[in-house]
Enzyme design. Structure first.
Site, PDB file in Angstrom:
ATOM      1  N   ASP A  42      74.117 -28.846 -29.182  1.00  0.00           N
ATOM      2  CA  ASP A  42      74.907 -30.057 -29.439  1.00  0.00           C
ATOM      3  C   ASP A  42      74.073 -31.174 -30.066  1.00  0.00           C
ATOM      4  OD1 ASP A  42      77.122 -28.753 -28.156  1.00  0.00           O
ATOM      5  OD2 ASP A  42      76.191 -29.233 -26.248  1.00  0.00           O
ATOM      6  N   LYS A  80      74.063 -30.227 -35.453  1.00  0.00           N
ATOM      7  CA  LYS A  80      73.742 -29.324 -36.569  1.00  0.00           C
ATOM      8  C   LYS A  80      74.860 -29.299 -37.607  1.00  0.00           C
ATOM      9  CE  LYS A  80      73.296 -26.004 -33.580  1.00  0.00           C
ATOM     10  NZ  LYS A  80      73.210 -26.601 -32.239  1.00  0.00           N
ATOM     11  N   GLY A 100      80.309 -25.020 -30.726  1.00  0.00           N
ATOM     12  CA  GLY A 100      81.267 -26.020 -31.157  1.00  0.00           C
ATOM     13  C   GLY A 100      80.592 -26.975 -32.108  1.00  0.00           C
TER      14      GLY A 100
HETATM   15  P1  IMP Z   1      77.420 -18.620 -22.918  1.00  0.00           P
HETATM   16  O1  IMP Z   1      76.803 -18.735 -24.267  1.00  0.00           O
HETATM   17  O2  IMP Z   1      78.887 -18.987 -22.911  1.00  0.00           O
HETATM   18  O3  IMP Z   1      77.148 -17.307 -22.264  1.00  0.00           O
HETATM   19  O4  IMP Z   1      76.737 -19.744 -21.981  1.00  0.00           O
HETATM   20  C1  IMP Z   1      75.368 -19.667 -21.614  1.00  0.00           C
HETATM   21  C2  IMP Z   1      74.746 -21.059 -21.584  1.00  0.00           C
HETATM   22  O5  IMP Z   1      74.660 -21.575 -22.899  1.00  0.00           O
HETATM   23  C3  IMP Z   1      75.557 -22.086 -20.785  1.00  0.00           C
HETATM   24  O6  IMP Z   1      74.658 -22.973 -20.138  1.00  0.00           O
HETATM   25  C4  IMP Z   1      76.327 -22.827 -21.854  1.00  0.00           C
HETATM   26  O7  IMP Z   1      76.681 -24.139 -21.451  1.00  0.00           O
HETATM   27  C5  IMP Z   1      75.319 -22.844 -22.982  1.00  0.00           C
HETATM   28  N1  IMP Z   1      75.943 -22.941 -24.312  1.00  0.00           N
HETATM   29  C6  IMP Z   1      76.567 -21.964 -24.994  1.00  0.00           C
HETATM   30  N2  IMP Z   1      77.002 -22.402 -26.183  1.00  0.00           N
HETATM   31  C7  IMP Z   1      76.613 -23.687 -26.286  1.00  0.00           C
HETATM   32  C8  IMP Z   1      76.717 -24.674 -27.327  1.00  0.00           C
HETATM   33  O8  IMP Z   1      77.253 -24.452 -28.417  1.00  0.00           O
HETATM   34  N3  IMP Z   1      76.169 -25.891 -27.046  1.00  0.00           N
HETATM   35  C9  IMP Z   1      75.538 -26.151 -25.869  1.00  0.00           C
HETATM   36  N4  IMP Z   1      75.398 -25.253 -24.884  1.00  0.00           N
HETATM   37  C10 IMP Z   1      75.935 -24.027 -25.083  1.00  0.00           C
END
Ligand code: IMP
Length: 441
Positions: free
Chosen positions: A13, A16, A49
């Site tokens: 976040d 980018k 996101g």
């Molecule tokens: P997953 O990628 O959904 O398996 O989540 C694993 C970890 O990565 C968690 O702590 C999420 O909050 C974090 N995470 C996954 N995608 C993002 C992102 O786009 N921005 C920030 N944190 C992320």
């Protein structure tokens, strides 16, 4: 063969999407690499996101590279991404309804599919883990990558051979349904329904699916500037991040070669994107985290510009954890990525502080750590050592050059540069494209 990688230098976040958007604009046409013509996502899935603000319009993208907002750019979803086809179609429809054409989009046939049982397993596993949960985005990302590694994943290309698709689904679903029912007490999935849904997705996605490695290779051979857009960030990298509080892919610059199918020698520029402070969504260690009134104050400041929004995760709407800039993390991120330059975002949020702590090293017991500690137990318990810089009071959200910045803000940027050893080329002072100042080399 100019290829640029954009990587998040912290826990995600960092902004980018805005950086990709800037590089895609004509303002970069004078750069050695020429304008960006192709933007490739190389890992992750719809857990990402990206928020891009253009005037009054706010675009929130999960899978499609942010370059899609520029008609001259071909957005590519590379082989390293796991694709939730339902979400991808939704995103295409949302963009098209707002007048953004997705006709040029290309999706790798080798990308793996996120299946409904991946999402369900992600949800029930998080519940099962209770206080030890990872706080995932619950999009099934970890399970999709696990199946890829176990060689039981279904790929985008399988959508176009119904027999193969059904054979693979039959094999894998038996096991998943048994796990869901016997371990988690969940209802099983209906194979016929999944197959029918995915065949419908196949119809919609067919025009976009191609051999993206050939496409990217040809673009590079023709000297067209390719931008590789990392999702998540360095400290969420499966190998190098704060395991197990990481995502299941490799956001680091090296991951771009694997996830896009290009050679290391193709990469000419690696841009690290870091916030002027730090945020993290989800669980895991965070040495410079702030709490209580201090955190609430920063949260309020982060929402000062309503267009940028307060610090909620784009994908999950969860409140982000907040903390001060950590130069130890940045040095680590540089070691892993080999940044050629840094972009510092959200600098405007720091206006109005009397002093700004910047973490320059960690303490663990009596020991000082200038570099990121190799052992997780040290990192989980170390304390941040701060240097306190003088803050500035002026509103910097309309400043266009470094010279127009208050001297304390310039000193802050120079301090980060000195601490990280990486030149800072761009400072973002607000969500708009125009709220960006470039610092000459
Ligand atoms: P997953 O990628 O959904 O398996 O989540 C694993 C970890 O990565 C968690 O702590 C999420 O909050 C974090 N995470 C996954 N995608 C993002 C992102 O786009 N921005 C920030 N944190 C992320």
């Amino acid at each position: 063969m100019p290829a640029t990688v954009v990587v998040g230098a912290q826990w995600g976040d960092e902004g980018k999407g805005k950086v990709t958007d800037l590089l895609a604009q004509s303002g970069e046409r004078g750069a050695a690499e020429g304008p960006v013509e192709v933007v490739v996502r190389y890992q992750g899935g719809d857990n990402a996101g990206h928020t891009i603000v253009v005037g009054d319009d706010v675009y929130k993208l999960n899978l499609i590279p942010s370059g899609v907002l520029h008609p001259h750019i071909t957005p590519v979803i590379g082989n390293g991404v796991v694709v939730n086809p339902h979400r991808l179609i939704e995103e295409i429809d949302e963009l098209e309804a707002r007048g953004i054409s997705c006709a040029k989009l290309r999706v790798s046939g080798n990308a793996h599919l996120v299946m409904p049982y991946h999402i369900e397993l992600d949800k029930v596993k998080e519940r099962y883990l209770g206080k030890n949960r990872l706080d995932t985005t619950k999009r099934g990302i970890g399970y999709a990558f696990a199946d890829k590694a176990m060689r039981v994943g279904l790929r985008v290309q399988d959508l176009f051979d119904r027999k193969i698709f059904e054979e693979k689904l039959d094999f894998v679903l038996k096991e998943k349904n048994a796990i869901l029912a016997k371990i988690y007490g969940s209802l099983p999935f209906d194979q016929g329904k999944i197959a029918a849904d995915y065949m419908a997705y196949a119809e919609r996605l067919k025009p976009y699916v191609t051999d993206t490695t050939v496409f990217i290779h040809e673009a590079l051979r023709e000297g067209r500037h390719v931008l590789l857009e990392g999702a998540q960030a360095t400290l969420l990298d499966l190998d190098h991040g704060t395991y197990p509080f990481v995502t299941s892919s490799n956001p680091v610059a090296g991951g771009a070669c694997v996830g896009a199918g290009i050679a290391p020698r193709d990469i000419t520029r690696v841009i690290g994107v870091a916030k002027a402070y730090i945020t993290r969504v989800g669980a895991g260690p965070f040495p410079t985290e702030i709490h209580g009134a201090e955190a609430e104050d920063m949260l309020e400041r982060s929402g000062r510009d309503a267009r940028a929004g307060i610090e909620f995760g784009t994908r999950t709407g969860r409140l982000r954890r907040l903390g001060w800039f950590d130069a130890v993390l940045l040095r680590y991120a540089d070691r892993l990525n080999g940044f050629t330059e840094l972009v510092i975002t959200k600098m405007d949020v720091l206006s109005g502080y009397a002093e700004l702590p910047v973490c320059t090293e960690y303490m663990y017991g009596d020991e000082r750590y200038k570099e990121f500690p190799a052992h997780q137990s040290v990192f989980h318990h170390c304390e941040a050592v701060y240097e306190r810089l003088k803050g500035w009071n002026a509103d910097i959200s309309k400043v266009l050059t470094a010279d127009e910045m208050p001297k304390e803000a310039r000193a802050f940027v120079e301090f980060l540069e000195m601490q990280t050893g990486v030149p800072i080329r761009i400072v973002s002072v607000g969500p708009e494209r125009e709220q960006t100042l470039r610092i000459a080399a």
